[in-house]
Each structure stands twice: as structure tokens, then as C-alpha cells.
Scaffold this motif. Sequence first.
Motif, PDB file in Angstrom:
ATOM      1  N   ASP A 252       0.806  -1.226   0.000  1.00  0.00           N
ATOM      2  CA  ASP A 252       0.000   0.000   0.000  1.00  0.00           C
ATOM      3  C   ASP A 252       0.839   1.276   0.000  1.00  0.00           C
ATOM      4  N   ALA A 253       2.098   1.191  -0.432  1.00  0.00           N
ATOM      5  CA  ALA A 253       2.982   2.360  -0.387  1.00  0.00           C
ATOM      6  C   ALA A 253       2.417   3.524  -1.197  1.00  0.00           C
ATOM      7  N   VAL A 254       1.884   3.250  -2.380  1.00  0.00           N
ATOM      8  CA  VAL A 254       1.346   4.334  -3.211  1.00  0.00           C
ATOM      9  C   VAL A 254       0.172   5.009  -2.514  1.00  0.00           C
ATOM     10  N   LEU A 255      -0.672   4.228  -1.880  1.00  0.00           N
ATOM     11  CA  LEU A 255      -1.801   4.810  -1.165  1.00  0.00           C
ATOM     12  C   LEU A 255      -1.331   5.709  -0.034  1.00  0.00           C
ATOM     13  N   LYS A 256      -0.282   5.297   0.653  1.00  0.00           N
ATOM     14  CA  LYS A 256       0.268   6.127   1.719  1.00  0.00           C
ATOM     15  C   LYS A 256       0.906   7.392   1.150  1.00  0.00           C
ATOM     16  N   MET A 257       1.550   7.286  -0.003  1.00  0.00           N
ATOM     17  CA  MET A 257       2.199   8.446  -0.618  1.00  0.00           C
ATOM     18  C   MET A 257       1.204   9.564  -0.928  1.00  0.00           C
ATOM     19  N   VAL A 258       0.003   9.182  -1.361  1.00  0.00           N
ATOM     20  CA  VAL A 258      -0.992  10.209  -1.713  1.00  0.00           C
ATOM     21  C   VAL A 258      -1.854  10.598  -0.516  1.00  0.00           C
ATOM     22  N   GLY A 259      -1.571  10.018   0.657  1.00  0.00           N
ATOM     23  CA  GLY A 259      -2.249  10.446   1.875  1.00  0.00           C
ATOM     24  C   GLY A 259      -3.552   9.759   2.187  1.00  0.00           C
ATOM     25  N   ALA A 260      -3.776   8.554   1.651  1.00  0.00           N
ATOM     26  CA  ALA A 260      -5.025   7.847   1.948  1.00  0.00           C
ATOM     27  C   ALA A 260      -5.071   7.442   3.418  1.00  0.00           C
ATOM     28  N   GLY A 261      -6.215   7.624   4.045  1.00  0.00           N
ATOM     29  CA  GLY A 261      -6.371   7.332   5.465  1.00  0.00           C
ATOM     30  C   GLY A 261      -6.588   5.862   5.753  1.00  0.00           C
ATOM     31  N   GLU A 262      -6.293   5.450   6.992  1.00  0.00           N
ATOM     32  CA  GLU A 262      -6.419   4.063   7.406  1.00  0.00           C
ATOM     33  C   GLU A 262      -7.713   3.805   8.164  1.00  0.00           C
ATOM     34  N   ASN A 263      -8.111   2.553   8.150  1.00  0.00           N
ATOM     35  CA  ASN A 263      -9.190   2.095   9.016  1.00  0.00           C
ATOM     36  C   ASN A 263      -8.571   1.822  10.381  1.00  0.00           C
ATOM     37  N   PRO A 264      -8.959   2.544  11.442  1.00  0.00           N
ATOM     38  CA  PRO A 264      -8.321   2.375  12.749  1.00  0.00           C
ATOM     39  C   PRO A 264      -8.518   0.993  13.351  1.00  0.00           C
ATOM     40  N   GLU A 265      -9.500   0.240  12.868  1.00  0.00           N
ATOM     41  CA  GLU A 265      -9.767  -1.077  13.431  1.00  0.00           C
ATOM     42  C   GLU A 265      -8.797  -2.145  12.939  1.00  0.00           C
ATOM     43  N   ASN A 266      -8.283  -1.995  11.716  1.00  0.00           N
ATOM     44  CA  ASN A 266      -7.394  -3.036  11.190  1.00  0.00           C
ATOM     45  C   ASN A 266      -6.087  -2.509  10.603  1.00  0.00           C
ATOM     46  N   GLY A 267      -5.933  -1.190  10.536  1.00  0.00           N
ATOM     47  CA  GLY A 267      -4.697  -0.618  10.024  1.00  0.00           C
ATOM     48  C   GLY A 267      -4.576  -0.615   8.513  1.00  0.00           C
ATOM     49  N   LEU A 268      -5.587  -1.146   7.817  1.00  0.00           N
ATOM     50  CA  LEU A 268      -5.569  -1.139   6.354  1.00  0.00           C
ATOM     51  C   LEU A 268      -6.096   0.189   5.841  1.00  0.00           C
ATOM     52  N   VAL A 269      -5.716   0.542   4.619  1.00  0.00           N
ATOM     53  CA  VAL A 269      -6.261   1.754   4.012  1.00  0.00           C
ATOM     54  C   VAL A 269      -7.769   1.599   3.888  1.00  0.00           C
ATOM     55  N   ALA A 270      -8.495   2.608   4.314  1.00  0.00           N
ATOM     56  CA  ALA A 270      -9.951   2.549   4.342  1.00  0.00           C
ATOM     57  C   ALA A 270     -10.538   2.895   2.980  1.00  0.00           C
TER      58      ALA A 270
END
Length: 333
Positions: A252-270
Amino acid sequence: MDTTAQPGTGSAPEGLWDAVIIGGGAAGLSAGVVLARARFTTVVVDRGEPRNHLADHMHGYLTRDGMSPKEFVTKGREELTRYGGTLLPASVADARRTSDGTFALRLDDARTIRARSVLVATGLADELPAVPGLAERWASQVLHCPHCHGWELRGRTIAVIGGTSGAVSGHHAGLMRRHSSSVTFCVNGSEVSDAERRRLTAYGVRLVDTPVTRVASAADSAGGEPMTIEFDDGEALSCGAVFVAPRPVPHDAVLKMVGAGENPENGLVAVDQHGATDVPGVWAAGNVVHPRAQVVAAAGAGSTAGIGMAGWLLEQELPSAVPDQRRDAGGVH
């Protein structure tokens, strides 16, 4: 809409793509076909190394049961290019959202492509328990999904080795008990509650708490089971296949690069029900956000995301079609 894109396989154009899809597995290709059929300029950026490339067959996909993952991807690529989509053999090294709301993606060969929207369908890596012999047999004799492989192993002696999640491993043992009268759950340090132990034992699963030291090929498998589970007390167990619950590590590096937020329950991009992240213009589908999704589910999520992207792209274009709004449109937002 940009009209400079050329269908087929090769270099991306210098202009602005309607959609860039990162990852060419079931999710990415399904989304690509949807977008290309809707006549949006679409490029799929992919190195051709899907998560299931080591597997000989895939199951659970209606009308595609038993098809090899390689053949599945080959046919998907053919469909994409038939509708005018483009394949780009590369990976994304950097991604950013620009001031005008579009995206700049730098590839690993130093080229940069630009897009109005992005779908990330890059899947995940399976992190196996630290047991010698597992990695060498991964996807052949060491497996992770009873729904994908259970039927083919019916009647065999099965071992389940506990990993980071005792609950998932216990679930695997229970499912495999439906296919075999001989299922051993090698707990191997994973946490299993007393209640779960009682349920599994009553269901016919044998639990072994002695740590596993190695998975090896049987010394003499002629007419018998091909594998041996070795324990640190010197005991051994012969079996026909081993199931483990690997720790999913999303790409999920690309998603993190563009600032996509996470689901606090599982740590995955929401993502929402359409695969949209909280970054306008960015979607995600498949194992990168749903680690347990089988191929058929990943394909469905990709199709859903593609439809959502098509609608979003259309909504960006409609205002500029109205004469008195063109001056205020200010480009793509």
C-alpha cells in the motif's frame, strides 16, 4: 477528455490519462476493462508478478474453476487491450497529488505519467511463520486457503501450523476437518482459547502444543504422505499438505504516498463500498485493502471500483460542458 492515448501495449503517452491502474491482477484488469469500455483513456501499470503466480490452479471462480493464474491474467490482458486499454510493464516508485487535483506517478524507469484518477490494486505479500521448510514449499505443499485447496486434498492427512493468528489457524483446521478425518492443529505458540480448544477437539481436530522445528519431505513417500512435520521433542508427523495463516503485508505504499487514510480497526487503508479512499480521485481494490479476498472477489471489487471511477470522472467533465460554467471550472478537481 484527453484524446492522445493509443490503445495497445507499450509506452504511455505524454498527456493526461483519465485513469491509471497500478497492479494488473484480477482487481486491476477488471477495473481496466470497465473503464476502457466506457471510453476513458486507461493504462494498467504492472510488472506481471501476481500474488498467486506460484499456484498451478485457482478455484472458487464460477466458470473459471481450475484455470491457471497465468492463463487468467493473459486472457484479462487480452480483453483490456481489445477495448483500447494500455499495458505498461513498470512499477510506481513515487506518487503525489498535484495542485490541480491530478496525479503525478514516477515509474521505476524514471518516467512520469499523469492521471485524473488512480486505482491501486497492488495486492499483498504473504509473511510466513518462521519455520524452516515452509517457504520452499509455499503454494505447492504449503497452502493458506481451505476454500481454494480443501476439495483437492479430501481424504489426505492434514497439518495446520499456527501463525500470528491462532483464531484463523483454528478456523482452517475446522474447515479442513470437513475434508479429512485426520487433521492436526500444530498450535506452535499461537494463542488459542480454552473454549476454542474444546470445540476443535470435539469436532475431531487433534491439537499439538509442542513447537514445530521443521517441515521436510518424507524420507520415503512411496505410497505414503510426502511431507513430515518435525517437533522439538523429536516426534514427527507425516502429512499430505500443510496449511498456514500467513501475515498479510499489503503493498500500500502508493496509497500512503498520496495520503489515503487508514481504518483504525485493522490498520488497512480505508475504502467505501465502491472502493474509494478519502483522497478524491483515488480508489483501491483487491487484496491491498481486503487481504482475504479470493480471485473472484478481487475481480468483483475491481469492477465496482471501475464503475465508481467512471462515474466520478464523468462528474468532473459535466460542468465544463455548460457554457456559463466553463470559466469557473478551473480544471479538474
